[in-house]
Design a protein around this motif. Sequence first.
Motif, PDB file in Angstrom:
ATOM      1  N   TYR A 396       0.827  -1.203   0.000  1.00  0.00           N
ATOM      2  CA  TYR A 396       0.000   0.000   0.000  1.00  0.00           C
ATOM      3  C   TYR A 396       0.862   1.254   0.000  1.00  0.00           C
ATOM      4  CZ  TYR A 396       1.226   0.826   4.913  1.00  0.00           C
ATOM      5  OH  TYR A 396       1.914   1.092   6.058  1.00  0.00           O
ATOM      6  N   THR A 397       0.204   2.399  -0.138  1.00  0.00           N
ATOM      7  CA  THR A 397       0.839   3.691   0.108  1.00  0.00           C
ATOM      8  C   THR A 397      -0.090   4.492   1.005  1.00  0.00           C
ATOM      9  OG1 THR A 397      -0.168   4.863  -1.750  1.00  0.00           O
ATOM     10  CG2 THR A 397       1.895   3.682  -2.190  1.00  0.00           C
ATOM     11  N   TRP A 399      -1.110   7.513   0.686  1.00  0.00           N
ATOM     12  CA  TRP A 399      -2.003   8.435  -0.009  1.00  0.00           C
ATOM     13  C   TRP A 399      -3.087   7.742  -0.820  1.00  0.00           C
ATOM     14  CZ3 TRP A 399      -1.689   7.057  -5.023  1.00  0.00           C
ATOM     15  CH2 TRP A 399      -0.479   6.542  -5.494  1.00  0.00           C
ATOM     16  N   CYS A 400      -3.053   6.436  -0.869  1.00  0.00           N
ATOM     17  CA  CYS A 400      -3.962   5.664  -1.731  1.00  0.00           C
ATOM     18  C   CYS A 400      -5.325   5.480  -1.062  1.00  0.00           C
ATOM     19  CB  CYS A 400      -3.310   4.314  -2.036  1.00  0.00           C
ATOM     20  SG  CYS A 400      -4.436   3.051  -2.629  1.00  0.00           S
ATOM     21  N   CYS A 403      -6.518   1.852  -0.698  1.00  0.00           N
ATOM     22  CA  CYS A 403      -5.731   1.200   0.363  1.00  0.00           C
ATOM     23  C   CYS A 403      -6.341   1.503   1.726  1.00  0.00           C
ATOM     24  CB  CYS A 403      -4.280   1.683   0.343  1.00  0.00           C
ATOM     25  SG  CYS A 403      -3.391   1.373  -1.195  1.00  0.00           S
ATOM     26  N   ALA A 447       0.715  -0.420  -9.035  1.00  0.00           N
ATOM     27  CA  ALA A 447      -0.558   0.194  -8.672  1.00  0.00           C
ATOM     28  C   ALA A 447      -0.925  -0.274  -7.269  1.00  0.00           C
ATOM     29  CB  ALA A 447      -1.645  -0.181  -9.669  1.00  0.00           C
ATOM     30  N   PHE A 448      -1.821   0.474  -6.623  1.00  0.00           N
ATOM     31  CA  PHE A 448      -2.112   0.199  -5.230  1.00  0.00           C
ATOM     32  C   PHE A 448      -3.623   0.180  -4.970  1.00  0.00           C
ATOM     33  CE2 PHE A 448       2.281   0.723  -4.484  1.00  0.00           C
ATOM     34  CZ  PHE A 448       2.686   1.801  -5.260  1.00  0.00           C
TER      35      PHE A 448
END
Length: 704
Positions: A396-397, A399-400, A403, A447-448
Amino acid sequence: MKKLVIVLNLVCMFALGSFAQSMYGDAAKADVKMKYVYSFEEALKRAKEEHKLIFFNCFADWAIPCHSMNKLVFSDQEFADWMDKHFVNLFIDVTSREGRPLAEKYRIRFQAHYLVLDENGQIVHRIVGGYQIPEFKAILEKALNPKTSFAGMNKRYEAGERSVKFLSDYADILSVADQDGEVYAKIIEELFNKLKKKEWSKKEYWKFFTRQLKSVNDEMFKYMVENKADFVKSNGAEKVDRIIAGLYFQEIYPYASGKKAYDGEELLNIYLDMQKAGITENHHVYPLYEIARYRGEGQFDKMMDVFEHKLDSLPEQTLVVLDLTLPEIKELDKKEQERVVTYLKQRAETSGAKKFYLAAINDMVNTDGIKFEKSSFEEALKKAKDQGKLLFMDCYTTWCGPCKMMSNQVFKQKFIGDFFNQNLVSLKMDMEKGEGIDLQKKFDVNAFPTMFLLNGDGNIIYKILGGRDPRAFMEAIQRGMKQNIPYYILKGKYEAGDRSVELMADYFQTMSDAGELKNVDGEVKSYLATLKVPESYSVSAWTLYDNFVNHVSDAEFKFLVNNRKEFAKQVGDSAVDKKIERVIFPVVIDYLKGAVSKESMDQVWKLVNSAQFSPEYSLTLLHKIISMYDKKEYDKMLDFYEKTVTSNQDAKVRLNLDVILHRLVKNSSSEQKARAIAYAKKSMENAKPGAQGSYKALIEALSE
């Protein structure tokens, strides 16, 4: 202002989670007064007949602004009358099967979204975003004028018009149309090239000037700070300070939220610049600075002092987003963690985002959901190998949005936690921090969220791309755990040329979950066309039909229906009949909504009849019901429900046929509707507990 956009996107995410419900649900009812047509072709026809433009409401059920416009704008009778006078009003959900081609054609990427089209379907005006009635009406009035519409302004620009007033008006139109790309930038550049620097501060150019400001390092920003008095004189101190402080806010926020590694010298320089720019100490950007500093220095008690006592002036939605970064701090000791939990509990009781706070608290105490390892990747992998389990890794990130959704709404589910904690070792890995950076490269994560099931040697058993609801997520996980051929072997065999139907049945589903097929439906159909008897009717072929053939107009679906008995020999009548029902039933719903023509519906019934289904089969019964509906034989239809539908032995069949009753009697008499309500109430009394809610909704719809 990319960083600020990220913050605002997070804010929107919370709004979406809090309020986005179906437009047919209790929380999103709107007394819409607009007289819509629901067919693009019908709108074009009426536009030509009535010599009007088309107002196209490009609706998306998930988008809060769309529902807000329904409630606050399109429910106003005076405004709706004005719209009916000037436009043919078209309503289509652009996320539906019928709406998606229009979304692609007209490049509808953001919501709310409205188009004004001419009788040939050409764009006259584009409006992105929600507005209140006076402003929205003024925008539409520009669309009615060939000189001031989006299309008209484009022509005037192409013809060489370049006055300051024209460029200013053109920029306004582009802004409303959300065309903030190269064209908008070019127009603004031309506008400011015609202006003298001393004119930059004028009130009429303020909105264009501020939209040019991307960061505190911009020359225009520096000019504004150096000439602040001129800007304040024209636009007021509050507006100017808000813009200046906002740009410093976006510099500080990544530090305050833990999204950026602490840099004490950089933070100090920002503080000194704010002082120099004349931002007073009572502005909420200073408490944010303190949070950034204390968080970076590890002074968590001082940081919590600021959270608890100094953030009253911070906008509520921004504070919610900032609050919910607290559980991401891994360095908290037990006492500090307890203090954060106490703070979040207090905020949960006073904030409109209660469920997100409770989810964050649950994330910290982690009593129900997935228990993620607090270890390195290699340690988690070894643990999985030692226990003979797979490793689930969530990439994940921070900012996603999807997520966050997975973390807050899916991973917290008890039934998911129970399954994962017993059968898997689980690890969350931020792809932009620490060893996550190398893992992103190793596993080619682009991609997340991207989620993996890995064996003890680190090989990919299954890959899942993108967020899903809890049930769909668990179905994908269980597919991966039951997969006959692991992802890494399957991919290798495919690349080596294996195209056996047994392999392809797994390959298409696996690569679809992994997000590695751009047009999986098209590729499946192309593959199915290569199969020959007996492979065409095999269990593996059925898997492809069941998972990927989902449109009644598909040649493959017609093949499935026409060869129903051959497939039934392999997988049973029930599986085949339920599949056919899942495809056709939504088409009938769309027909009742007016989105499918009578001619198209007749073709569907012709296909159904050719299959020679049982008289008790849901679609056989549904065909009889729709035939009565088409003839407006409402009493005869209600007789059929009371005698035939209610006696059907399959509770699911009864429910599926019952829940559409409100659509069937929409144009019937009040006595017939009362009869339908009585039928629905009696059916609810005999229904299983799980179906009670559906019948309550049906009775409510019938009563409206």
